[in-house]
Structures are given as structure tokens and as C-alpha cells.
Design a protein around this motif. Structure first.
Motif, mmCIF file in Angstrom:
data_model
loop_
_atom_site.group_PDB
_atom_site.id
_atom_site.type_symbol
_atom_site.label_atom_id
_atom_site.label_comp_id
_atom_site.label_asym_id
_atom_site.label_seq_id
_atom_site.Cartn_x
_atom_site.Cartn_y
_atom_site.Cartn_z
ATOM 1 N N ALA A 83 0.760 -1.355 0.001
ATOM 2 C CA ALA A 83 -0.051 -0.009 -0.022
ATOM 3 C C ALA A 83 0.862 1.160 0.075
ATOM 4 O O ALA A 83 2.108 1.212 0.120
ATOM 5 C CB ALA A 83 -1.014 -0.062 1.270
ATOM 6 N N SER A 84 0.429 2.453 -0.289
ATOM 7 C CA SER A 84 1.064 3.699 -0.556
ATOM 8 C C SER A 84 2.341 3.486 -1.120
ATOM 9 O O SER A 84 3.462 3.889 -0.623
ATOM 10 C CB SER A 84 1.182 4.121 1.003
ATOM 11 O OG SER A 84 0.038 4.344 1.622
ATOM 12 N N LEU A 85 2.290 2.925 -2.253
ATOM 13 C CA LEU A 85 3.318 2.702 -2.949
ATOM 14 C C LEU A 85 4.184 3.945 -3.214
ATOM 15 O O LEU A 85 3.556 5.130 -3.913
ATOM 16 C CB LEU A 85 3.118 1.931 -4.034
ATOM 17 C CG LEU A 85 2.874 0.451 -4.034
ATOM 18 C CD1 LEU A 85 2.039 -0.431 -5.034
ATOM 19 C CD2 LEU A 85 4.281 -0.221 -3.550
ATOM 20 N N LYS A 86 5.444 3.971 -3.386
ATOM 21 C CA LYS A 86 6.243 4.878 -3.756
ATOM 22 C C LYS A 86 7.033 4.533 -4.952
ATOM 23 O O LYS A 86 7.327 3.330 -5.172
ATOM 24 C CB LYS A 86 7.181 5.257 -2.839
ATOM 25 C CG LYS A 86 6.595 5.299 -1.411
ATOM 26 C CD LYS A 86 7.472 5.736 -0.157
ATOM 27 C CE LYS A 86 6.992 6.070 1.137
ATOM 28 N NZ LYS A 86 7.934 6.127 2.186
ATOM 29 N N ARG A 87 7.973 5.647 -5.708
ATOM 30 C CA ARG A 87 8.484 5.342 -6.753
ATOM 31 C C ARG A 87 9.597 4.348 -6.300
ATOM 32 O O ARG A 87 9.985 3.664 -7.250
ATOM 33 C CB ARG A 87 9.091 6.692 -7.472
ATOM 34 C CG ARG A 87 7.973 7.467 -8.249
ATOM 35 C CD ARG A 87 8.782 8.639 -8.780
ATOM 36 N NE ARG A 87 9.494 8.057 -10.123
ATOM 37 C CZ ARG A 87 10.355 8.827 -10.762
ATOM 38 N NH1 ARG A 87 10.430 9.956 -10.448
ATOM 39 N NH2 ARG A 87 11.124 8.146 -11.714
ATOM 40 N N GLU A 88 10.162 4.695 -5.371
ATOM 41 C CA GLU A 88 11.448 3.777 -4.942
ATOM 42 C C GLU A 88 11.180 2.431 -4.619
ATOM 43 O O GLU A 88 11.764 1.705 -4.373
ATOM 44 C CB GLU A 88 12.058 4.391 -3.652
ATOM 45 C CG GLU A 88 11.279 4.710 -2.598
ATOM 46 C CD GLU A 88 10.767 6.193 -2.537
ATOM 47 O OE1 GLU A 88 10.508 6.812 -3.450
ATOM 48 O OE2 GLU A 88 10.673 6.774 -1.417
ATOM 49 N N ASP A 89 9.861 1.975 -4.677
ATOM 50 C CA ASP A 89 9.463 0.626 -4.496
ATOM 51 C C ASP A 89 9.372 -0.160 -5.973
ATOM 52 O O ASP A 89 9.274 -1.381 -5.847
ATOM 53 C CB ASP A 89 7.958 0.403 -3.950
ATOM 54 C CG ASP A 89 7.859 1.003 -2.469
ATOM 55 O OD1 ASP A 89 6.785 1.698 -2.330
ATOM 56 O OD2 ASP A 89 8.583 0.713 -1.743
ATOM 57 N N THR A 90 9.731 0.543 -6.928
ATOM 58 C CA THR A 90 9.984 0.056 -8.132
ATOM 59 C C THR A 90 11.120 -1.209 -8.393
ATOM 60 O O THR A 90 12.437 -0.737 -7.697
ATOM 61 C CB THR A 90 10.221 1.055 -9.234
ATOM 62 O OG1 THR A 90 8.886 2.028 -9.384
ATOM 63 C CG2 THR A 90 10.709 0.396 -10.630
ATOM 64 N N GLY A 91 10.776 -2.101 -8.829
ATOM 65 C CA GLY A 91 11.828 -3.225 -9.184
ATOM 66 C C GLY A 91 11.345 -4.633 -9.276
ATOM 67 O O GLY A 91 10.019 -4.667 -9.520
#
Length: 121
Positions: A83-91
Motif C-alpha cells: 500500500a501507499s506505493l512509492k517510486r522507490e518501490d519499483t523493481g
């Protein structure tokens, strides 16, 4: 031989949610700890979350309070609710099964092929 397959990845906007699944073959899946790892472009693979066979959980500080790991041992599946995903969670998100090899013999790691998560702002 154990096989792990991740699913549920995709492209989402920052602030949105996504749920990943990891399904494992073999009876040892439900009796061992399972973790989620991720690898961003150009970076090393990092641990995200962990759940024991009994359901105890632990999280990396970067996702604590936003991600929830759970498991359904009947379905041989572990979930990662994000939840509340951020750009830095990309991968690329990988499922990991650790199987102990006996006293003093360490662990054997099984990995799935991974599923891509992309968070855009």
C-alpha cells in the motif's frame, strides 16, 4: 524440486496498492519460511519481508507500515500486500524459500523468476 512462481506485478501510480502472490510446489513450501526480496535497476537485491511457517513476520524499515506479508498454507501461497506505493518501490520482486539443511549446515535458497513492479509518479 521446489518451484516458485510470483504473480501480481504491474504498473501503478504512486500512492496506489498492489498485491503480489508467490505460489510454491511441493509440501515443503508450507513448512518453511518465505521471504520477499526486490531488485531495482542498477542496485543489489534487497530483503523486503519475511514470514515463518507459523505466521511470524518481519519487515524492512523501508516498507514497515505499508506492506503486509501473509500466507495461506492450504493454497501453498504467500502474499505481499503493498500500500501507499512509492517510486522507490519499483523493481523486480522475488519470492524466496529457505529450507534448512540440518544442524550446522545452513540453508538452501529457492527463488522464483520474479515479477516486475513499476510505480510512476
Amino acid at each position: 524440486q521446489v518451484q516458485l512462481v510470483e504473480s501480481g506485478g504491474g504498473l501503478v501510480q504512486a500512492g496506489e496498492s498492489l498485491t503480489l502472490s508467490c505460489t510454491g510446489s511441493g509440501s515443503i513450501f508450507s513448512i518453511n519460511a518465505v521471504g520477499w526480496y526486490r531488485q531495482a535497476p542498477g542496485k543489489q537485491r534487497e530483503w523486503v519481508a519475511f514470514i515463518t511457517s507459523g505466521g511470524s513476520t518481519n519487515y524492512a524499515d523501508s516498507v514497515k507500515g505499508r506492506f503486509t506479508i501473509s500466507r495461506d498454507n492450504v493454497k501453498n501461497t504467500v502474499y505481499l500486500q503493498m500500500a501507499s506505493l512509492k517510486r522507490e518501490d519499483t523493481g523486480v520482486y522475488y519470492c524466496n524459500l529457505k529450507v534448512p539443511q540440518g544442524p550446522g549446515r545452513g540453508w538452501y535458497d529457492y527463488w522464483g523468476p520474479g515479477t516486475q513492479v513499476t510505480v510512476s509518479s
